[in-house]
Design a protein around this motif. Structure first.
Motif, PDB file in Angstrom:
ATOM      1  N   ASN A 107     -67.444 -18.186 -11.344  1.00  0.00           N
ATOM      2  CA  ASN A 107     -67.451 -19.642 -11.270  1.00  0.00           C
ATOM      3  C   ASN A 107     -66.430 -20.156 -12.287  1.00  0.00           C
ATOM      4  O   ASN A 107     -66.559 -19.899 -13.489  1.00  0.00           O
ATOM      5  N   ALA A 108     -65.438 -20.873 -11.826  1.00  0.00           N
ATOM      6  CA  ALA A 108     -64.315 -21.279 -12.686  1.00  0.00           C
ATOM      7  C   ALA A 108     -64.765 -22.139 -13.862  1.00  0.00           C
ATOM      8  O   ALA A 108     -64.102 -22.160 -14.904  1.00  0.00           O
ATOM      9  N   ARG A 109     -65.888 -22.837 -13.717  1.00  0.00           N
ATOM     10  CA  ARG A 109     -66.314 -23.730 -14.793  1.00  0.00           C
ATOM     11  C   ARG A 109     -66.817 -22.971 -16.020  1.00  0.00           C
ATOM     12  O   ARG A 109     -66.984 -23.568 -17.094  1.00  0.00           O
ATOM     13  N   ALA A 110     -67.059 -21.664 -15.878  1.00  0.00           N
ATOM     14  CA  ALA A 110     -67.664 -20.916 -16.972  1.00  0.00           C
ATOM     15  C   ALA A 110     -66.844 -19.722 -17.412  1.00  0.00           C
ATOM     16  O   ALA A 110     -67.362 -18.810 -18.050  1.00  0.00           O
ATOM     17  N   VAL A 111     -65.554 -19.716 -17.090  1.00  0.00           N
ATOM     18  CA  VAL A 111     -64.667 -18.675 -17.607  1.00  0.00           C
ATOM     19  C   VAL A 111     -63.367 -19.327 -18.057  1.00  0.00           C
ATOM     20  O   VAL A 111     -62.775 -20.132 -17.338  1.00  0.00           O
ATOM     21  N   ASP A 112     -62.958 -19.008 -19.279  1.00  0.00           N
ATOM     22  CA  ASP A 112     -61.772 -19.608 -19.872  1.00  0.00           C
ATOM     23  C   ASP A 112     -60.825 -18.492 -20.320  1.00  0.00           C
ATOM     24  O   ASP A 112     -61.226 -17.597 -21.061  1.00  0.00           O
TER      25      ASP A 112
ATOM     26  N   GLY B 108     -72.988 -19.450 -22.686  1.00  0.00           N
ATOM     27  CA  GLY B 108     -73.027 -19.460 -21.232  1.00  0.00           C
ATOM     28  C   GLY B 108     -71.690 -19.199 -20.575  1.00  0.00           C
ATOM     29  O   GLY B 108     -71.610 -19.108 -19.354  1.00  0.00           O
ATOM     30  N   HIS B 109     -70.643 -19.046 -21.370  1.00  0.00           N
ATOM     31  CA  HIS B 109     -69.289 -18.890 -20.834  1.00  0.00           C
ATOM     32  C   HIS B 109     -68.703 -17.513 -21.145  1.00  0.00           C
ATOM     33  O   HIS B 109     -69.080 -16.862 -22.109  1.00  0.00           O
ATOM     34  N   PHE B 110     -67.767 -17.101 -20.299  1.00  0.00           N
ATOM     35  CA  PHE B 110     -66.894 -15.970 -20.570  1.00  0.00           C
ATOM     36  C   PHE B 110     -65.598 -16.509 -21.155  1.00  0.00           C
ATOM     37  O   PHE B 110     -65.053 -17.507 -20.657  1.00  0.00           O
ATOM     38  N   GLY B 111     -65.087 -15.844 -22.161  1.00  0.00           N
ATOM     39  CA  GLY B 111     -63.748 -16.124 -22.664  1.00  0.00           C
ATOM     40  C   GLY B 111     -62.918 -14.868 -22.532  1.00  0.00           C
ATOM     41  O   GLY B 111     -63.390 -13.768 -22.857  1.00  0.00           O
ATOM     42  N   VAL B 112     -61.702 -15.008 -22.039  1.00  0.00           N
ATOM     43  CA  VAL B 112     -60.795 -13.865 -21.891  1.00  0.00           C
ATOM     44  C   VAL B 112     -59.560 -14.132 -22.738  1.00  0.00           C
ATOM     45  O   VAL B 112     -58.878 -15.145 -22.543  1.00  0.00           O
TER      46      VAL B 112
ATOM     47  N   TYR C 219     -74.867 -18.246 -17.468  1.00  0.00           N
ATOM     48  CA  TYR C 219     -74.530 -19.668 -17.611  1.00  0.00           C
ATOM     49  C   TYR C 219     -75.800 -20.516 -17.662  1.00  0.00           C
ATOM     50  O   TYR C 219     -75.933 -21.423 -18.498  1.00  0.00           O
ATOM     51  N   ALA C 220     -76.743 -20.200 -16.800  1.00  0.00           N
ATOM     52  CA  ALA C 220     -78.002 -20.945 -16.778  1.00  0.00           C
ATOM     53  C   ALA C 220     -78.851 -20.629 -18.008  1.00  0.00           C
ATOM     54  O   ALA C 220     -79.509 -21.506 -18.573  1.00  0.00           O
ATOM     55  N   HIS C 221     -78.813 -19.372 -18.451  1.00  0.00           N
ATOM     56  CA  HIS C 221     -79.584 -18.942 -19.624  1.00  0.00           C
ATOM     57  C   HIS C 221     -79.092 -19.635 -20.879  1.00  0.00           C
ATOM     58  O   HIS C 221     -79.885 -20.051 -21.743  1.00  0.00           O
ATOM     59  N   ASN C 222     -77.767 -19.701 -21.035  1.00  0.00           N
ATOM     60  CA  ASN C 222     -77.117 -20.531 -22.052  1.00  0.00           C
ATOM     61  C   ASN C 222     -77.457 -20.154 -23.498  1.00  0.00           C
ATOM     62  O   ASN C 222     -77.605 -21.020 -24.359  1.00  0.00           O
ATOM     63  N   LYS C 223     -77.577 -18.843 -23.762  1.00  0.00           N
ATOM     64  CA  LYS C 223     -77.810 -18.413 -25.142  1.00  0.00           C
ATOM     65  C   LYS C 223     -76.742 -17.445 -25.635  1.00  0.00           C
ATOM     66  O   LYS C 223     -76.544 -17.297 -26.841  1.00  0.00           O
ATOM     67  N   TYR C 224     -76.085 -16.769 -24.716  1.00  0.00           N
ATOM     68  CA  TYR C 224     -75.028 -15.823 -25.072  1.00  0.00           C
ATOM     69  C   TYR C 224     -73.684 -16.324 -24.545  1.00  0.00           C
ATOM     70  O   TYR C 224     -73.625 -17.141 -23.619  1.00  0.00           O
ATOM     71  N   SER C 225     -72.628 -15.777 -25.127  1.00  0.00           N
ATOM     72  CA  SER C 225     -71.290 -15.898 -24.549  1.00  0.00           C
ATOM     73  C   SER C 225     -70.687 -14.507 -24.515  1.00  0.00           C
ATOM     74  O   SER C 225     -71.176 -13.587 -25.179  1.00  0.00           O
ATOM     75  N   VAL C 226     -69.639 -14.339 -23.729  1.00  0.00           N
ATOM     76  CA  VAL C 226     -68.960 -13.044 -23.619  1.00  0.00           C
ATOM     77  C   VAL C 226     -67.481 -13.238 -23.944  1.00  0.00           C
ATOM     78  O   VAL C 226     -66.835 -14.138 -23.396  1.00  0.00           O
ATOM     79  N   LEU C 227     -66.973 -12.394 -24.832  1.00  0.00           N
ATOM     80  CA  LEU C 227     -65.549 -12.417 -25.171  1.00  0.00           C
ATOM     81  C   LEU C 227     -64.921 -11.110 -24.719  1.00  0.00           C
ATOM     82  O   LEU C 227     -65.327 -10.031 -25.155  1.00  0.00           O
TER      83      LEU C 227
ATOM     84  N   GLU D 261     -73.274 -11.614 -34.321  1.00  0.00           N
ATOM     85  CA  GLU D 261     -74.562 -12.026 -34.873  1.00  0.00           C
ATOM     86  C   GLU D 261     -74.986 -13.406 -34.385  1.00  0.00           C
ATOM     87  O   GLU D 261     -76.153 -13.782 -34.528  1.00  0.00           O
ATOM     88  N   ASN D 262     -74.050 -14.127 -33.801  1.00  0.00           N
ATOM     89  CA  ASN D 262     -74.364 -15.467 -33.297  1.00  0.00           C
ATOM     90  C   ASN D 262     -74.317 -15.544 -31.774  1.00  0.00           C
ATOM     91  O   ASN D 262     -74.169 -16.630 -31.212  1.00  0.00           O
ATOM     92  N   GLY D 263     -74.450 -14.390 -31.121  1.00  0.00           N
ATOM     93  CA  GLY D 263     -74.653 -14.404 -29.679  1.00  0.00           C
ATOM     94  C   GLY D 263     -73.448 -14.158 -28.813  1.00  0.00           C
ATOM     95  O   GLY D 263     -73.528 -14.337 -27.587  1.00  0.00           O
ATOM     96  N   THR D 264     -72.320 -13.736 -29.385  1.00  0.00           N
ATOM     97  CA  THR D 264     -71.148 -13.417 -28.573  1.00  0.00           C
ATOM     98  C   THR D 264     -71.107 -11.914 -28.313  1.00  0.00           C
ATOM     99  O   THR D 264     -71.137 -11.117 -29.250  1.00  0.00           O
ATOM    100  N   LEU D 265     -71.060 -11.554 -27.039  1.00  0.00           N
ATOM    101  CA  LEU D 265     -70.970 -10.146 -26.633  1.00  0.00           C
ATOM    102  C   LEU D 265     -69.487  -9.800 -26.504  1.00  0.00           C
ATOM    103  O   LEU D 265     -68.777 -10.418 -25.697  1.00  0.00           O
ATOM    104  N   ILE D 266     -69.027  -8.854 -27.285  1.00  0.00           N
ATOM    105  CA  ILE D 266     -67.592  -8.602 -27.419  1.00  0.00           C
ATOM    106  C   ILE D 266     -67.201  -7.294 -26.746  1.00  0.00           C
ATOM    107  O   ILE D 266     -67.832  -6.255 -26.962  1.00  0.00           O
ATOM    108  N   PHE D 267     -66.134  -7.359 -25.939  1.00  0.00           N
ATOM    109  CA  PHE D 267     -65.543  -6.182 -25.302  1.00  0.00           C
ATOM    110  C   PHE D 267     -64.050  -6.186 -25.603  1.00  0.00           C
ATOM    111  O   PHE D 267     -63.382  -7.204 -25.395  1.00  0.00           O
ATOM    112  N   LYS D 268     -63.541  -5.050 -26.056  1.00  0.00           N
ATOM    113  CA  LYS D 268     -62.118  -4.952 -26.374  1.00  0.00           C
ATOM    114  C   LYS D 268     -61.517  -3.808 -25.559  1.00  0.00           C
ATOM    115  O   LYS D 268     -61.938  -2.653 -25.698  1.00  0.00           O
TER     116      LYS D 268
END
Length: 283
Positions: free
Chosen positions: A74-79, A107-111, A43-51, A165-172
């Protein structure tokens, strides 16, 4: 944990649905705390996101897994987004639109609880649903042919490649449940009054199509598991084990990104830290 990663074509019915890891709940608590700490750094680094994409048959444990794995975040950074039957607004756009607008920011996780793969799973089992998308050139069920599905798989792969390619780390994660265990869980919903609200007669109709769903899951996994967006088949008959495996895979993979670190203070601020302390102490 690489045993669960799909790196070549799989035969789904040969993959385990039940694995028991001793003290899985205790191990999960430790891993999810560490994962929560790593999330703060990202979140502090603010360059990647995780899906994180979760798929599975009804009763496979997606909701409870989300609750338990992400409890220390942290609830503010996971959706968390749960995708239901498309609304009229969503049907007025292409099939990926509603997923695209729900993607996590940097900087956020998305689920995703159910995902864009519903568009090659439920719609493949029920191709008549495609007609509701009002697509050019698709006027009847006969138009929903193999060429149509080939194109849709290509579109999903391109979508995920663009995100990666735009910084989202994807897990399925496919929560691989046995038919017998689903039966037990459906019966539990019927027996326990406080669980009755979860049951729908439609669950039994879809259960009759179990084999067809397994075929569609197998093809979807085999055609879309890539190095930048891999699938993991998670044995789901034992919920504590499934939750621990997902958390451990996330943590072990994400902590390999050594470039994700907390930002450093600039030189001027660091040089004046003592002055700032003194100012506060002398108020």
């Amino acid at each position: 944990m690489n045993d669960y990663k799909v790196t070549s074509n799989i035969i789904l019915h040969k993959r385990d649905t039940k694995v028991i890891i001793k003290k899985a709940t205790k191990k999960l608590k430790k891993v999810r705390r560490a994962l929560g700490d790593w999330q703060n750094t990202m979140y502090a680094h603010n360059k990647y996101s995780v899906l994180v994409c979760l798929q599975g048959m009804d009763t496979s444990g997606k909701d409870s897994l989300i609750r338990e794995v992400f409890k220390d975040f942290n609830a503010r950074a996971v959706d968390v987004t749960s995708f239901k039957v498309p609304t009229e607004l969503e049907l007025d756009h292409d099939f990926l639109w509603r997923h695209y607008i729900a993607l996590p920011e940097r900087g956020h996780f998305g689920v995703f609880n159910r995902t864009h793969y519903e568009n090659v799973l439920v719609t493949r089992v029920h191709p008549e649903y495609i007609l509701g998308e009002r697509l050019p050139g698709v006027e009847s069920i006969e138009d929903v042919n193999e060429a149509f599905w080939d194109k849709r798989f290509d579109q999903i792969n391109q979508f995920e490649k663009h995100l990666a390619e735009n910084g989202t780390l994807i897990f399925k994660f496919f929560l691989h449940l046995s038919k017998e265990e689903q039966k037990n869980r459906l019966l539990r919903r019927l027996r326990k009054q406080e669980k009755n609200w979860k049951f729908s007669p439609g669950d039994l109709k879809e259960r009759e199509l179990w084999d067809r769903y397994q075929e569609c899951y197998q093809e979807a996994i085999n055609r879309t598991s890539n190095s930048h967006a891999p699938w993991y088949t998670i044995p789901a008959d034992d919920k504590p084990t499934a939750r621990y495996l997902v958390a451990k895979i996330l943590y072990d993979t994400l902590t390999k990104y050594t470039d994700i670190t907390e930002p450093e203070l600039d030189d001027e601020i660091k040089a004046n830290l003592e002055a700032y302390k003194s100012k506060l102490n002398n108020e």
